[in-house]
Write an enzyme that holds these catalytic residues in place. Structure first.
Site, PDB file in Angstrom:
ATOM      1  N   GLU A 246      31.400   8.199   4.483  1.00  0.00           N
ATOM      2  CA  GLU A 246      31.892   8.016   5.849  1.00  0.00           C
ATOM      3  C   GLU A 246      30.763   8.459   6.785  1.00  0.00           C
ATOM      4  O   GLU A 246      30.656   9.629   7.131  1.00  0.00           O
ATOM      5  CB  GLU A 246      33.145   8.847   6.097  1.00  0.00           C
ATOM      6  CG  GLU A 246      34.325   8.485   5.220  1.00  0.00           C
ATOM      7  CD  GLU A 246      35.526   9.388   5.457  1.00  0.00           C
ATOM      8  OE1 GLU A 246      35.421  10.308   6.303  1.00  0.00           O
ATOM      9  OE2 GLU A 246      36.547   9.196   4.791  1.00  0.00           O
TER      10      GLU A 246
ATOM     11  N   GLU B 119      35.176   8.570  17.180  1.00  0.00           N
ATOM     12  CA  GLU B 119      35.279   9.884  16.542  1.00  0.00           C
ATOM     13  C   GLU B 119      35.493  10.987  17.590  1.00  0.00           C
ATOM     14  O   GLU B 119      35.603  10.716  18.787  1.00  0.00           O
ATOM     15  CB  GLU B 119      34.047  10.178  15.683  1.00  0.00           C
ATOM     16  CG  GLU B 119      34.279   9.995  14.181  1.00  0.00           C
ATOM     17  CD  GLU B 119      35.326  10.944  13.607  1.00  0.00           C
ATOM     18  OE1 GLU B 119      35.688  11.941  14.274  1.00  0.00           O
ATOM     19  OE2 GLU B 119      35.816  10.681  12.488  1.00  0.00           O
TER      20      GLU B 119
ATOM     21  N   ARG C 181      32.225  17.061   1.943  1.00  0.00           N
ATOM     22  CA  ARG C 181      32.146  16.896   3.387  1.00  0.00           C
ATOM     23  C   ARG C 181      30.845  17.431   4.001  1.00  0.00           C
ATOM     24  O   ARG C 181      30.588  17.217   5.183  1.00  0.00           O
ATOM     25  CB  ARG C 181      33.337  17.596   4.040  1.00  0.00           C
ATOM     26  CG  ARG C 181      34.658  16.964   3.695  1.00  0.00           C
ATOM     27  CD  ARG C 181      35.840  17.707   4.292  1.00  0.00           C
ATOM     28  NE  ARG C 181      35.782  17.785   5.740  1.00  0.00           N
ATOM     29  CZ  ARG C 181      36.153  16.813   6.569  1.00  0.00           C
ATOM     30  NH1 ARG C 181      36.586  15.660   6.090  1.00  0.00           N
ATOM     31  NH2 ARG C 181      36.098  16.983   7.878  1.00  0.00           N
TER      32      ARG C 181
ATOM     33  N   GLU D 292      36.251  14.599  -1.954  1.00  0.00           N
ATOM     34  CA  GLU D 292      35.468  14.293  -0.761  1.00  0.00           C
ATOM     35  C   GLU D 292      34.531  15.475  -0.485  1.00  0.00           C
ATOM     36  O   GLU D 292      34.996  16.558  -0.133  1.00  0.00           O
ATOM     37  CB  GLU D 292      36.381  14.061   0.443  1.00  0.00           C
ATOM     38  CG  GLU D 292      35.628  13.800   1.745  1.00  0.00           C
ATOM     39  CD  GLU D 292      36.536  13.841   2.968  1.00  0.00           C
ATOM     40  OE1 GLU D 292      36.087  13.435   4.043  1.00  0.00           O
ATOM     41  OE2 GLU D 292      37.683  14.296   2.843  1.00  0.00           O
TER      42      GLU D 292
ATOM     43  N   ARG E 258      40.117  20.331   5.944  1.00  0.00           N
ATOM     44  CA  ARG E 258      38.811  19.868   6.412  1.00  0.00           C
ATOM     45  C   ARG E 258      37.825  21.005   6.710  1.00  0.00           C
ATOM     46  O   ARG E 258      36.703  20.749   7.123  1.00  0.00           O
ATOM     47  CB  ARG E 258      38.995  18.972   7.645  1.00  0.00           C
ATOM     48  CG  ARG E 258      39.526  17.594   7.291  1.00  0.00           C
ATOM     49  CD  ARG E 258      39.878  16.761   8.509  1.00  0.00           C
ATOM     50  NE  ARG E 258      40.086  15.356   8.163  1.00  0.00           N
ATOM     51  CZ  ARG E 258      41.176  14.858   7.599  1.00  0.00           C
ATOM     52  NH1 ARG E 258      42.178  15.663   7.296  1.00  0.00           N
ATOM     53  NH2 ARG E 258      41.270  13.572   7.322  1.00  0.00           N
TER      54      ARG E 258
ATOM     55  N   ASP F 227       0.834  -1.195   0.000  1.00  0.00           N
ATOM     56  CA  ASP F 227       0.000   0.000   0.000  1.00  0.00           C
ATOM     57  C   ASP F 227       0.876   1.255   0.000  1.00  0.00           C
ATOM     58  O   ASP F 227       1.432   1.629   1.027  1.00  0.00           O
ATOM     59  CB  ASP F 227      -0.915  -0.032   1.233  1.00  0.00           C
ATOM     60  CG  ASP F 227      -1.729   1.249   1.406  1.00  0.00           C
ATOM     61  OD1 ASP F 227      -1.765   2.069   0.464  1.00  0.00           O
ATOM     62  OD2 ASP F 227      -2.336   1.421   2.483  1.00  0.00           O
TER      63      ASP F 227
ATOM     64  N   GLU G 265      29.065   8.865  10.113  1.00  0.00           N
ATOM     65  CA  GLU G 265      29.335   8.895  11.551  1.00  0.00           C
ATOM     66  C   GLU G 265      28.037   8.732  12.346  1.00  0.00           C
ATOM     67  O   GLU G 265      26.953   9.049  11.862  1.00  0.00           O
ATOM     68  CB  GLU G 265      30.016  10.215  11.917  1.00  0.00           C
ATOM     69  CG  GLU G 265      31.352  10.418  11.212  1.00  0.00           C
ATOM     70  CD  GLU G 265      31.858  11.848  11.292  1.00  0.00           C
ATOM     71  OE1 GLU G 265      33.076  12.049  11.125  1.00  0.00           O
ATOM     72  OE2 GLU G 265      31.042  12.773  11.501  1.00  0.00           O
TER      73      GLU G 265
ATOM     74  N   GLU H 298      32.787   5.896  13.978  1.00  0.00           N
ATOM     75  CA  GLU H 298      32.817   5.831  12.512  1.00  0.00           C
ATOM     76  C   GLU H 298      33.322   4.463  12.088  1.00  0.00           C
ATOM     77  O   GLU H 298      34.293   3.952  12.633  1.00  0.00           O
ATOM     78  CB  GLU H 298      33.712   6.924  11.934  1.00  0.00           C
ATOM     79  CG  GLU H 298      33.767   6.934  10.411  1.00  0.00           C
ATOM     80  CD  GLU H 298      34.607   8.071   9.871  1.00  0.00           C
ATOM     81  OE1 GLU H 298      35.425   7.811   8.953  1.00  0.00           O
ATOM     82  OE2 GLU H 298      34.467   9.211  10.361  1.00  0.00           O
TER      83      GLU H 298
ATOM     84  N   HIS I 162      30.709  12.302   5.118  1.00  0.00           N
ATOM     85  CA  HIS I 162      31.614  12.751   4.061  1.00  0.00           C
ATOM     86  C   HIS I 162      31.559  11.727   2.931  1.00  0.00           C
ATOM     87  O   HIS I 162      31.697  10.525   3.172  1.00  0.00           O
ATOM     88  CB  HIS I 162      33.037  12.873   4.590  1.00  0.00           C
ATOM     89  CG  HIS I 162      33.135  13.658   5.856  1.00  0.00           C
ATOM     90  ND1 HIS I 162      34.098  13.423   6.809  1.00  0.00           N
ATOM     91  CD2 HIS I 162      32.382  14.682   6.338  1.00  0.00           C
ATOM     92  CE1 HIS I 162      33.940  14.269   7.822  1.00  0.00           C
ATOM     93  NE2 HIS I 162      32.903  15.033   7.560  1.00  0.00           N
TER      94      HIS I 162
END
Length: 474
Positions: free
Chosen positions: A129, A212, A361, A359, A340, A51, A131, A220, A269
């Site tokens: 990645e 982490e 992030r 990457e 970062r 449904d 977390e 992680e 990430h």
């Protein structure tokens, strides 16, 4: 795996039940279970009915009949059921046999097909990645006269004086002090290892796990990259195993981006690259971060469309509790090698030509992975098609800590939207790159925005407990 091979596996493993699963608009898994004796070759032709009107963001009651079409290549044995159960992920079809245009997994498939038809390459690889936190206790409520939440962890910084443990054993993790300490500071080695063991048994190739940065059980686990749809399937499996192992240990796991005030949130990430057959297309030796012009154009597409993209990669009001300055949160829409504090980081340590990747992030795990990865790919391909140069648009590279720049310097850098509503505004204004080739549809985007607007409004109109401290004595 063919249908016949799967049916043989059911007999070989003495499977008692087959669990057919699909994913809704919000990225939540749903399932219907059949006795194995009721599953045969026709099941994979006719599908399993359900449904659709009872699923958020799907269909109204007047057109509710929908069909799960199982993908035999996704099968794995459920590690948690008392009765031997085989899990199979499904695409969603309408009763007339057509792919349902609001099915997230079908959208992921269409994005992969669009890449192949584009002439750019054959395969896009993704590696998230994701977390999460592991708590010992979680309580919350929101009523007309009360609103509260409470989370707790044995290893949390606020529990250095707690007596309920039957004698405090110390070794609590300080705020921002949780990155990869050994035991007994890291108290969750065994629970993460059990998660990894079951992931491996279920077909995931796990590369590593660790504690982490944040206090109170932030973790992680990284699993191996794969193609777009397969990686989204794997992430759904990953989250299912994390949630259920935590439950077996008498704990609770959450992928909520910001469950704690004043410490790091949980991101997702996403590493990605494009290949043409066996040839990596993102690598050029000697260029900045060894990136090819095609890779830079891909970055340009993601950063150019980022405000709209974030409505899909960060689709919760809580996402924007994480996307604030000062917590390694990548709110700055620029790229950099190894930095970062940028929305897009280019890993440069121990990278081979085939390992050259970008990457992104900014995303978090409230995102539906099928939609998020598909939208990222479409943004990047648009950048390649239009030859968007991120350097010419002022998107970098920035190889300094952006948070340490002066206020005047920061004004030159675009930031991520500050709220879910702002991101949805951007998505409404900028979505042609998503509907290219019919990957997403206007109907899907309008429906998605409507569902997410309702979420944002439901939070905005409620009284916040902190408001009592600010205004009750007025």
């Amino acid at each position: 795996m063919s249908v016949q091979q799967l049916l043989d596996l059911i007999k070989e493993k003495n499977i008692e039940f087959v669990d057919f699963r699909f994913v809704d608009l919000l990225g939540r898994g749903h399932h219907i279970t059949l006795p194995a004796t009721e599953v045969d070759a026709d099941t994979f032709v006719n599908g399993v009915a359900f449904d659709g009107s009872s699923i958020t963001g799907f269909r109204g009651i007047e057109e509710s009949d929908m069909v799960m079409m199982p993908d035999p290549g996704t099968a794995y044995v459920d590690p948690f059921t008392a009765h031997a159960t085989l899990v199979i992920v499904s695409n969603i079809h309408t009763p007339d046999g057509q792919h349902y245009e609001r099915d997230p997994r079908s959208i992921a498939h269409k994005a992969e097909e669009f890449l192949q038809q584009s002439g750019v390459g054959t395969t896009a690889f993704f590696a998230p990645e994701s977390e999460f936190f592991i708590f010992d206790d979680v309580r919350y409520e929101s009523t007309m006269n009360s609103s509260s939440y409470f989370v707790d962890s044995e290893e949390a910084a606020w529990n250095t004086n707690r007596k309920e443990e039957g004698g405090n054993l110390g070794f609590k993790i300080g705020v921002k002090g949780g990155y990869v300490p050994v035991a007994p500071v890291d108290s969750q080695q065994d629970i993460r290892s059990e998660m990894v063991r079951l992931m491996q048994e279920s077909g995931l190739r796990v590369e590593r796990h660790h504690h982490e940065v944040a206090t109170a059980g932030q973790a992680e686990i990284n699993f191996r990259f794969d193609t777009l749809t397969t990686t989204a399937d794997n992430l759904m499996k990953y989250k299912y195993i994390v949630h259920n192992v935590a439950r077996q240990y008498g704990k609770v796991a959450t992928f909520m981006p910001k469950p704690l005030f004043g410490d790091n949130g949980s991101g997702m990430h996403v590493h990605t690259s494009i290949f043409n057959g066996s040839e990596p297309l993102f690598y050029e030796a000697g260029a900045y971060a060894n990136l090819s012009e095609l890779a830079l154009n891909y970055i340009g597409g993601i950063l150019y469309h980022a405000p709209a993209l974030i409505a899909i990669t960060n689709p919760s009001t809580n996402s924007f509790r994480r996307l604030v300055p000062g917590y390694e949160a990548p709110i700055n829409l620029v790229f950099s090698k190894g930095n970062r504090s940028a929305a897009i980081r280019i890993p440069i340590a121990a990278v081979t030509p085939k390992g050259c990747r970008i990457e992104f992030r900014t995303p978090d795990s409230t995102a539906n992975p099928y939609l998020a990865f598909a939208a990222m790919l479409m943004a990047g391909l648009d950048g390649i098609k239009r030859k968007i140069d991120p350097r010419a648009l002022g998107y970098g590279p920035f190889d300094t800590n952006i948070y340490e720049l002066s206020d005047d310097q920061k004004k030159e850098i675009r930031s991520a939207p500050g709220t879910l509503d702002e991101a949805l505004d951007a998505l409404e204004a900028d979505n042609d790159f998503l509907i290219e080739g019919g990957v997403f549809t206007k109907d899907f985007i309008e429906n998605y925005v409507a569902v997410k607007r309702a979420e944002a409004k439901s939070v905005a109109i409620r009284i916040h407990p902190h408001e009592f401290g600010l205004y009750f004595d007025c």
